[in-house]
Design a protein around this motif. Sequence first.
Motif, PDB file in Angstrom:
ATOM      1  N   ASP B  18     116.604 -27.515  13.329  1.00  0.00           N
ATOM      2  CA  ASP B  18     117.072 -28.848  12.995  1.00  0.00           C
ATOM      3  C   ASP B  18     117.070 -29.631  14.349  1.00  0.00           C
ATOM      4  O   ASP B  18     117.298 -29.165  15.447  1.00  0.00           O
ATOM      5  CB  ASP B  18     118.688 -28.977  12.879  1.00  0.00           C
ATOM      6  N   ILE B  19     116.663 -31.078  14.037  1.00  0.00           N
ATOM      7  CA  ILE B  19     116.450 -31.754  15.618  1.00  0.00           C
ATOM      8  C   ILE B  19     117.830 -32.132  15.862  1.00  0.00           C
ATOM      9  O   ILE B  19     118.469 -32.817  15.183  1.00  0.00           O
ATOM     10  CB  ILE B  19     115.733 -32.800  15.037  1.00  0.00           C
ATOM     11  N   CYS B  20     118.267 -31.739  17.018  1.00  0.00           N
ATOM     12  CA  CYS B  20     119.832 -31.962  17.644  1.00  0.00           C
ATOM     13  C   CYS B  20     119.814 -33.029  18.568  1.00  0.00           C
ATOM     14  O   CYS B  20     120.792 -33.765  18.760  1.00  0.00           O
ATOM     15  CB  CYS B  20     120.330 -30.771  17.942  1.00  0.00           C
ATOM     16  N   ASP B  21     118.833 -33.123  19.171  1.00  0.00           N
ATOM     17  CA  ASP B  21     118.759 -34.160  20.356  1.00  0.00           C
ATOM     18  C   ASP B  21     117.260 -34.994  19.861  1.00  0.00           C
ATOM     19  O   ASP B  21     116.405 -34.364  20.525  1.00  0.00           O
ATOM     20  CB  ASP B  21     118.540 -33.447  21.623  1.00  0.00           C
ATOM     21  N   PRO B  22     117.424 -35.999  19.243  1.00  0.00           N
ATOM     22  CA  PRO B  22     116.138 -36.728  18.605  1.00  0.00           C
ATOM     23  C   PRO B  22     115.361 -37.390  19.755  1.00  0.00           C
ATOM     24  O   PRO B  22     115.870 -37.499  20.961  1.00  0.00           O
ATOM     25  CB  PRO B  22     116.661 -37.728  17.558  1.00  0.00           C
ATOM     26  N   ASN B  37     110.056 -36.341  23.899  1.00  0.00           N
ATOM     27  CA  ASN B  37     110.880 -35.343  23.890  1.00  0.00           C
ATOM     28  C   ASN B  37     111.845 -35.144  22.674  1.00  0.00           C
ATOM     29  O   ASN B  37     112.492 -35.974  22.309  1.00  0.00           O
ATOM     30  CB  ASN B  37     111.572 -34.944  25.296  1.00  0.00           C
ATOM     31  N   MET B  38     111.839 -33.940  22.227  1.00  0.00           N
ATOM     32  CA  MET B  38     113.258 -33.617  21.479  1.00  0.00           C
ATOM     33  C   MET B  38     113.863 -32.390  21.667  1.00  0.00           C
ATOM     34  O   MET B  38     113.043 -31.343  21.908  1.00  0.00           O
ATOM     35  CB  MET B  38     112.987 -34.313  20.114  1.00  0.00           C
ATOM     36  N   ARG B  39     115.117 -31.890  21.219  1.00  0.00           N
ATOM     37  CA  ARG B  39     115.716 -30.636  21.131  1.00  0.00           C
ATOM     38  C   ARG B  39     115.811 -30.042  19.835  1.00  0.00           C
ATOM     39  O   ARG B  39     116.314 -31.015  18.912  1.00  0.00           O
ATOM     40  CB  ARG B  39     116.730 -30.341  22.181  1.00  0.00           C
ATOM     41  N   LEU B  40     115.554 -28.948  19.574  1.00  0.00           N
ATOM     42  CA  LEU B  40     115.941 -28.483  18.182  1.00  0.00           C
ATOM     43  C   LEU B  40     116.713 -27.108  18.079  1.00  0.00           C
ATOM     44  O   LEU B  40     116.868 -26.624  19.162  1.00  0.00           O
ATOM     45  CB  LEU B  40     114.614 -28.105  17.671  1.00  0.00           C
ATOM     46  N   GLU B  48     117.564 -21.835  20.706  1.00  0.00           N
ATOM     47  CA  GLU B  48     117.286 -23.412  21.311  1.00  0.00           C
ATOM     48  C   GLU B  48     115.987 -23.429  21.681  1.00  0.00           C
ATOM     49  O   GLU B  48     115.085 -22.718  22.205  1.00  0.00           O
ATOM     50  CB  GLU B  48     118.277 -23.635  22.482  1.00  0.00           C
ATOM     51  N   PHE B  49     115.328 -24.815  21.134  1.00  0.00           N
ATOM     52  CA  PHE B  49     114.191 -25.003  21.374  1.00  0.00           C
ATOM     53  C   PHE B  49     113.885 -26.442  21.933  1.00  0.00           C
ATOM     54  O   PHE B  49     114.769 -27.185  21.691  1.00  0.00           O
ATOM     55  CB  PHE B  49     113.269 -24.913  20.197  1.00  0.00           C
ATOM     56  N   SER B  50     112.602 -27.073  22.384  1.00  0.00           N
ATOM     57  CA  SER B  50     112.365 -28.160  23.004  1.00  0.00           C
ATOM     58  C   SER B  50     111.115 -28.454  22.413  1.00  0.00           C
ATOM     59  O   SER B  50     110.041 -27.664  22.423  1.00  0.00           O
ATOM     60  CB  SER B  50     112.703 -28.452  24.316  1.00  0.00           C
ATOM     61  N   VAL B  51     110.846 -29.694  22.225  1.00  0.00           N
ATOM     62  CA  VAL B  51     109.369 -30.147  21.920  1.00  0.00           C
ATOM     63  C   VAL B  51     108.919 -31.117  22.746  1.00  0.00           C
ATOM     64  O   VAL B  51     109.882 -32.129  22.877  1.00  0.00           O
ATOM     65  CB  VAL B  51     109.385 -30.639  20.332  1.00  0.00           C
ATOM     66  N   PHE B  52     107.703 -31.076  23.382  1.00  0.00           N
ATOM     67  CA  PHE B  52     107.289 -32.244  24.096  1.00  0.00           C
ATOM     68  C   PHE B  52     105.908 -32.877  23.456  1.00  0.00           C
ATOM     69  O   PHE B  52     105.423 -32.300  22.537  1.00  0.00           O
ATOM     70  CB  PHE B  52     106.916 -32.073  25.430  1.00  0.00           C
ATOM     71  N   MET B  53     105.921 -34.018  23.330  1.00  0.00           N
ATOM     72  CA  MET B  53     105.008 -34.868  22.885  1.00  0.00           C
ATOM     73  C   MET B  53     104.343 -35.693  23.950  1.00  0.00           C
ATOM     74  O   MET B  53     104.819 -36.609  24.659  1.00  0.00           O
ATOM     75  CB  MET B  53     105.191 -35.733  21.644  1.00  0.00           C
ATOM     76  N   ILE B 142     106.391 -25.770  12.541  1.00  0.00           N
ATOM     77  CA  ILE B 142     107.694 -25.329  13.105  1.00  0.00           C
ATOM     78  C   ILE B 142     108.696 -25.475  12.200  1.00  0.00           C
ATOM     79  O   ILE B 142     109.897 -25.210  12.701  1.00  0.00           O
ATOM     80  CB  ILE B 142     108.173 -26.011  14.517  1.00  0.00           C
ATOM     81  N   HIS B 143     108.743 -26.103  11.117  1.00  0.00           N
ATOM     82  CA  HIS B 143     109.843 -26.073  10.174  1.00  0.00           C
ATOM     83  C   HIS B 143     110.930 -26.898  10.619  1.00  0.00           C
ATOM     84  O   HIS B 143     112.147 -26.549  10.584  1.00  0.00           O
ATOM     85  CB  HIS B 143     110.366 -24.687   9.589  1.00  0.00           C
ATOM     86  N   ALA B 144     110.597 -28.073  10.995  1.00  0.00           N
ATOM     87  CA  ALA B 144     111.613 -28.916  11.634  1.00  0.00           C
ATOM     88  C   ALA B 144     112.307 -29.752  10.370  1.00  0.00           C
ATOM     89  O   ALA B 144     111.522 -30.662   9.915  1.00  0.00           O
ATOM     90  CB  ALA B 144     110.987 -30.093  12.507  1.00  0.00           C
ATOM     91  N   VAL B 145     113.240 -29.088   9.836  1.00  0.00           N
ATOM     92  CA  VAL B 145     113.893 -29.623   8.505  1.00  0.00           C
ATOM     93  C   VAL B 145     114.184 -30.895   8.300  1.00  0.00           C
ATOM     94  O   VAL B 145     113.934 -31.789   7.374  1.00  0.00           O
ATOM     95  CB  VAL B 145     115.074 -28.741   8.048  1.00  0.00           C
ATOM     96  N   ASN B 146     114.803 -31.471   9.321  1.00  0.00           N
ATOM     97  CA  ASN B 146     115.362 -32.938   9.187  1.00  0.00           C
ATOM     98  C   ASN B 146     114.178 -33.873   9.776  1.00  0.00           C
ATOM     99  O   ASN B 146     114.405 -34.951  10.472  1.00  0.00           O
ATOM    100  CB  ASN B 146     116.655 -33.074   9.910  1.00  0.00           C
ATOM    101  N   ALA B 147     113.031 -33.645  10.038  1.00  0.00           N
ATOM    102  CA  ALA B 147     112.034 -34.262  10.817  1.00  0.00           C
ATOM    103  C   ALA B 147     111.873 -35.811  10.171  1.00  0.00           C
ATOM    104  O   ALA B 147     111.598 -36.584  10.814  1.00  0.00           O
ATOM    105  CB  ALA B 147     110.540 -33.534  10.687  1.00  0.00           C
ATOM    106  N   GLU B 148     112.002 -35.726   8.823  1.00  0.00           N
ATOM    107  CA  GLU B 148     111.582 -36.956   8.352  1.00  0.00           C
ATOM    108  C   GLU B 148     112.767 -38.044   8.921  1.00  0.00           C
ATOM    109  O   GLU B 148     112.301 -39.196   8.473  1.00  0.00           O
ATOM    110  CB  GLU B 148     111.803 -37.036   6.435  1.00  0.00           C
ATOM    111  N   GLU B 149     113.916 -37.729   9.256  1.00  0.00           N
ATOM    112  CA  GLU B 149     115.091 -38.644   9.724  1.00  0.00           C
ATOM    113  C   GLU B 149     114.363 -39.506  11.094  1.00  0.00           C
ATOM    114  O   GLU B 149     114.492 -40.615  11.035  1.00  0.00           O
ATOM    115  CB  GLU B 149     116.026 -38.166   9.999  1.00  0.00           C
TER     116      GLU B 149
END
Lengths: 249, 170
Positions: B18-22, B37-40, B48-53, B142-149
């Motif tokens: 889940d993306i917890c810090d969008p 960036n975001m945290r998941l 705990e994960f983070s993503v950088f773009m 990465i199965h970011a379940v709530n990515a569509e939000e």
Amino acid sequence: MNYLELLKEQFNHQIDFRERRPGILQLIAPLYYEDGDMVDIFLEQTNGRIRISDHGMTLMRLSYSLELDTPNKERIFQKILSENRIQEENGKLFLETDPERIYPAILQFAQAVGKISNMQLYKREVIQSLFYELLAEVIEEKLKRYHPRPSVFPIAERDDLEVDYLFEIKPRPIYLFGIKDSSKARLATISCLEFQRAKLLFKSFVVHEDFEDLGRKDRSRITSAADKQFISLEDFRANAEQVFDREAA
Amino acid sequence: MKEYTQQELDDLISCEKDICDPPKKDMRKERGSRRNNMRLRGRDGSLEFSVFMRINEDFPEDFSIGLEYHPQEERGSICLLRCNGPHGDFLGSPIPSSHFHYHIHKAKSQNLASGLRAERGGEVTDTYASYDQALHHFLRVIHAVNAEEYFPGLQAPLLPFPEKEGETQS
């Protein structure tokens, strides 16, 4: 011979060039980052000189794991730039050189890029481990005369309750805990309470890496349990001697 | 450092998150690149994960989207996956390489066991050919379940998550 042919010869024909934009060539050379990607080096000719540039790729890559968001990181970054004669324009690093000096200039540029990339090792979560080493240094430097004993278990049958340093000061020994995060704060709190419950005679001192970094409840609990707290290593370094002297007086 | 099997690394990449810090609505321009960036968090809350773009300003085809894992039991992070644009050569690229390739870095247990960076070495991919396509692929893998939000433009193709064999192998 133009500068590209010269460079190829100097690199023993182990390099190549690709045109990324009109007038901008990317150097294909066996210079790699630790993840296996090639170091990004671009060449442009301007007014008879050669500009060696990264077009912002070095700081972009660094930002995957580290932001230059503190004066200290920025200072280190600027020091690497100046010591390697690299200039920066909006995150793009470059070095200008004469065509006949391009070979050493490229090596120097690549070396600077490598140093900047290694700034990822300054990540707080990586260097946090230095806290206990720095604490040990301060104790060795300032409090040696109080005969610190590291890693002491005051209750023999409880090997889960460890004191980082014990100082045999009369009338009550000092149990000192170094605290760098919330889990250690909780362990120190439990240890103090258990020692009190066991009716040991002692005073508990705590040295925080950063007191403000703890959550509110952790701050309240450790404040309630400990006799004296130093809010940072700097606080401890500045005041430890006089506090211990007063305890021993 | 804990030793990871390839299966454990693959599971970390593909576990539902889940993306917890969008991310910010728009990427911010900073020092030569556009960044977000975001945290998941893993769905059981313990991972705990983070993503950088990142997109380079001068060469927008030079982008990178990465997944970092932050183990609780030790310091630092492990880069599990990075989807890159065709920014240049890389270890693992076809030799001789006539042009630059879109490629993916994926964490390998043998790299970690050898003391190397987990994601060292890349594999050419034809799964995507732009940043948007790469982001779509990345979020799916990465199965970011709530990515569509948070990535509404990418909503339609994101769900449902297909269970294709070797999804992260591209």
